[in-house]
Design a protein around this motif. Structure first.
Motif, mmCIF file in Angstrom:
data_model
loop_
_atom_site.group_PDB
_atom_site.id
_atom_site.type_symbol
_atom_site.label_atom_id
_atom_site.label_comp_id
_atom_site.label_asym_id
_atom_site.label_seq_id
_atom_site.Cartn_x
_atom_site.Cartn_y
_atom_site.Cartn_z
ATOM 1 N N ILE A 198 27.991 34.573 30.385
ATOM 2 C CA ILE A 198 26.722 34.526 31.113
ATOM 3 C C ILE A 198 25.685 35.413 30.433
ATOM 4 C CG2 ILE A 198 25.596 35.088 33.313
ATOM 5 C CD1 ILE A 198 28.288 34.318 34.664
ATOM 6 N N LYS A 199 26.080 36.597 30.033
ATOM 7 C CA LYS A 199 25.151 37.499 29.342
ATOM 8 C C LYS A 199 24.629 36.903 28.042
ATOM 9 C CE LYS A 199 26.856 42.067 30.766
ATOM 10 N NZ LYS A 199 27.516 43.302 30.261
ATOM 11 N N ASN A 200 25.502 36.179 27.348
ATOM 12 C CA ASN A 200 25.150 35.672 26.022
ATOM 13 C C ASN A 200 24.560 34.267 26.045
ATOM 14 O OD1 ASN A 200 26.082 38.033 24.770
ATOM 15 N ND2 ASN A 200 28.187 37.262 24.686
ATOM 16 N N ASP A 201 24.337 33.719 27.224
ATOM 17 C CA ASP A 201 23.753 32.389 27.327
ATOM 18 C C ASP A 201 22.271 32.450 26.934
ATOM 19 O OD1 ASP A 201 23.698 29.691 27.816
ATOM 20 O OD2 ASP A 201 23.749 29.854 30.004
ATOM 21 N N LYS A 202 21.653 31.297 26.881
ATOM 22 C CA LYS A 202 20.240 31.209 26.501
ATOM 23 C C LYS A 202 19.378 32.084 27.407
ATOM 24 C CE LYS A 202 16.450 27.873 26.055
ATOM 25 N NZ LYS A 202 16.041 26.455 26.228
ATOM 26 N N MET A 203 18.538 32.920 26.813
ATOM 27 C CA MET A 203 17.677 33.815 27.575
ATOM 28 C C MET A 203 16.501 33.040 28.162
ATOM 29 S SD MET A 203 17.413 36.865 28.700
ATOM 30 C CE MET A 203 18.647 37.683 27.676
ATOM 31 N N ILE A 204 16.261 33.242 29.457
ATOM 32 C CA ILE A 204 15.173 32.555 30.154
ATOM 33 C C ILE A 204 14.037 33.515 30.495
ATOM 34 C CG2 ILE A 204 14.550 31.157 32.167
ATOM 35 C CD1 ILE A 204 16.421 29.739 30.197
ATOM 36 N N TYR A 205 14.381 34.707 30.988
ATOM 37 C CA TYR A 205 13.364 35.729 31.283
ATOM 38 C C TYR A 205 13.920 37.072 30.816
ATOM 39 C CZ TYR A 205 10.115 38.737 33.830
ATOM 40 O OH TYR A 205 9.181 39.697 34.168
ATOM 41 N N ALA A 206 13.505 37.481 29.653
ATOM 42 C CA ALA A 206 14.117 38.629 28.972
ATOM 43 C C ALA A 206 13.978 39.959 29.709
ATOM 44 C CB ALA A 206 13.557 38.748 27.554
ATOM 45 N N PRO A 207 12.831 40.270 30.332
ATOM 46 C CA PRO A 207 12.726 41.592 30.971
ATOM 47 C C PRO A 207 13.827 41.874 32.003
ATOM 48 C CG PRO A 207 10.557 40.621 30.756
ATOM 49 C CD PRO A 207 11.537 39.563 30.347
ATOM 50 N N ALA A 208 14.308 40.838 32.701
ATOM 51 C CA ALA A 208 15.390 41.009 33.669
ATOM 52 C C ALA A 208 16.731 40.538 33.108
ATOM 53 C CB ALA A 208 15.078 40.247 34.958
ATOM 54 N N GLN A 209 16.749 40.216 31.815
ATOM 55 C CA GLN A 209 17.957 39.703 31.149
ATOM 56 C C GLN A 209 18.531 38.497 31.910
ATOM 57 O OE1 GLN A 209 20.714 42.876 29.969
ATOM 58 N NE2 GLN A 209 18.993 44.333 30.063
ATOM 59 N N LEU A 210 17.615 37.635 32.346
ATOM 60 C CA LEU A 210 17.973 36.461 33.134
ATOM 61 C C LEU A 210 18.278 35.297 32.191
ATOM 62 C CD1 LEU A 210 18.087 35.527 36.160
ATOM 63 C CD2 LEU A 210 15.762 34.680 35.833
ATOM 64 N N THR A 211 19.531 34.891 32.172
ATOM 65 C CA THR A 211 19.952 33.812 31.288
ATOM 66 C C THR A 211 20.108 32.498 32.055
ATOM 67 O OG1 THR A 211 22.289 34.371 31.594
ATOM 68 C CG2 THR A 211 21.132 35.399 29.731
ATOM 69 N N ARG A 212 20.304 31.425 31.318
ATOM 70 C CA ARG A 212 20.353 30.082 31.902
ATOM 71 C C ARG A 212 21.404 29.952 32.996
ATOM 72 N NH1 ARG A 212 21.251 25.596 27.501
ATOM 73 N NH2 ARG A 212 23.001 27.008 27.143
ATOM 74 N N THR A 213 22.578 30.536 32.815
ATOM 75 C CA THR A 213 23.647 30.391 33.807
ATOM 76 C C THR A 213 23.433 31.263 35.040
ATOM 77 O OG1 THR A 213 24.869 31.748 32.200
ATOM 78 C CG2 THR A 213 25.603 29.478 32.507
ATOM 79 N N GLN A 214 22.311 31.985 35.086
ATOM 80 C CA GLN A 214 21.903 32.694 36.304
ATOM 81 C C GLN A 214 20.800 31.933 37.042
ATOM 82 O OE1 GLN A 214 21.292 37.068 35.657
ATOM 83 N NE2 GLN A 214 21.804 36.537 33.541
#
Length: 399
Positions: A198-214
């Motif tokens: 999940i951490k290493n998935d595609k980054m969607i919103y970097a400031p919150a480290q929000l990735t695609r699987t979140q």
């Protein structure tokens, strides 16, 4: 005194990636979920006296076209559109008609046929419904695209900065919900993911480290619920399967939404908090009485924020629930046993009714591998920015 209201039948399609089922149009979805709900209730469509049909993407009277797949009986059909809370708004209206003694049997149905990719913002030649919200948010945090993950990611970042939570808590929420969805045959995704994946998935919103699987995906699908009065339940012998709506509240934006100058308020926390308090008062319960919860995890940070809005944790302490495992099997509550919006999927008009279906199955003891042992009280939370929050509490009729 208001009349008692019961859910007596639920139906759901499998949620799918948009376009995955070739030729699957919204009338097909509605026929599938609506027929399943009627069969679950053991009644025919001609016994339904009103229908409330929710969708966000479609033309005028798409709700009529969808419901006609179940029959042409001349009853009132109401089209409902309230952003991501559309399905639960249709349920609220269907229940309100029963509660007010206007009719004895209603149908709430929601569907969505979506386009792949990020949500569109609508027509460009008129005021945007979310325009004032976005303007207020942009004054607090630098705007990013797509807008939706920015809104909720920035609200999560505000919680990090004010209360000491961190993006790791969001990752753990996403891991939990994906793990839960493995046992849900209706879910769009049924894969478990590790924390590292999940951490290493595609980054969607970097400031919150929000990735695609979140993040919840776009989805096709439909859900439905048959709602009935106590008299209807008794007349048709439905008590053993009926689930009572013991509290329900729909709240729209409040002065605090904008006055607080907070991303957390702007993404609906105060609406949710107010609705939850009303529901607890109506039902005569508190958060500690609840066993199972389906809440609006459109993005993992919003699940954390909603723990506080629903009173599961004090302000600023929601991340401690995550750290202790209090929101999964073996913890204090089981939150989103279906996999939530993140993994079950999020066809906007159907989401609230999918939550209703899951909780109905849980309270009947019919949730199979997802079953929360001994579940007696269930809570549903669904929001749509722009905005409204709907909270509903359920108990089995015969317990």
């Amino acid at each position: 005194m208001s009349n008692k209201v019961y859910v007596v039948g639920v139906g759901l399609t499998k949620f799918e990636k948009p376009g995955r089922r070739a030729g699957w149009d919204y009338p097909d979805m509605a026929r599938e979920s609506g027929t399943a709900a009627l069969e679950d209730a053991g009644i025919a469509y001609h016994q339904v006296q009103q229908a409330y049909v929710g969708y966000c993407y479609g033309d005028s009277c798409s709700g009529h076209r969808a419901i006609y797949e179940l029959g042409l009986t001349g009853v009132p059909v109401f089209n409902v559109n309230s952003n991501c809370s559309t399905g639960s708004s249709a349920l609220f209206l269907a229940a309100q008609a029963i509660r007010g003694g206007l009719v004895d049997c209603t149908l709430a149905l929601g569907f969505e046929k979506m386009q792949p990719g990020s949500l569109s913002m609508g027509a460009e030649d008129r005021a945007a419904p979310m325009g004032e919200h976005i303007k207020a948010m942009a004054e607090l945090r630098e705007m990013a695209f797509p807008p939706a993950p920015w809104m909720f990611g920035a609200a999560g970042l505000e919680h990090n900065e004010k209360y000491g939570s961190n993006p790791e808590h969001f990752v753990k929420i996403a891991e939990k919900n994906h793990r839960h969805s493995v046992n849900n045959p209706y879910a769009q995704f049924q894969d478990a993911y590790s924390i590292e994946q999940i951490k290493n998935d595609k980054m969607i919103y970097a400031p919150a480290q929000l990735t695609r699987t979140q993040c919840s995906p776009t989805s096709d699908g439909s859900g439905a619920a048959v709602v009935a009065s106590e008299k209807f339940v008794e007349r048709h012998g439905l008590g053993d399967r009926a689930v009572e709506i013991v509290g329900q509240s729909l709240i729209t934006d409040l002065p605090s939404t904008f006055a607080d100058r907070s991303m957390i308020s702007l993404v609906g926390a105060d609406m949710s908090r107010t609705a939850a308090r009303e529901v607890y008062d109506q039902a005569g319960i508190g958060p500690d009485d609840v066993d199972v919860i389906e809440l609006h995890d459109c993005f993992a940070p919003n699940e954390l924020l909603t723990y506080e809005a629903l009173g599961l944790a004090a302000e600023g302490e929601a991340h401690h629930l995550v750290a202790k495992g209090d929101t999964t099997y073996g913890g204090r509550w089981v939150v989103n046993p279906s996999g939530g919006l993140i993994s079950k999927g999020h066809p906007l008009g159907a989401t609230g009714l999918a939550q209703c279906a899951e909780l109905t199955w849980q309270l009947r003891g019919d949730a199979e591998k997802r079953q929360v042992e001994g579940a007696k009280v269930a809570l549903q939370h669904n929001i749509g920015l722009g905005g409204s929050a709907v909270v509903t509490a359920y108990r089995p009729a015969n317990r």
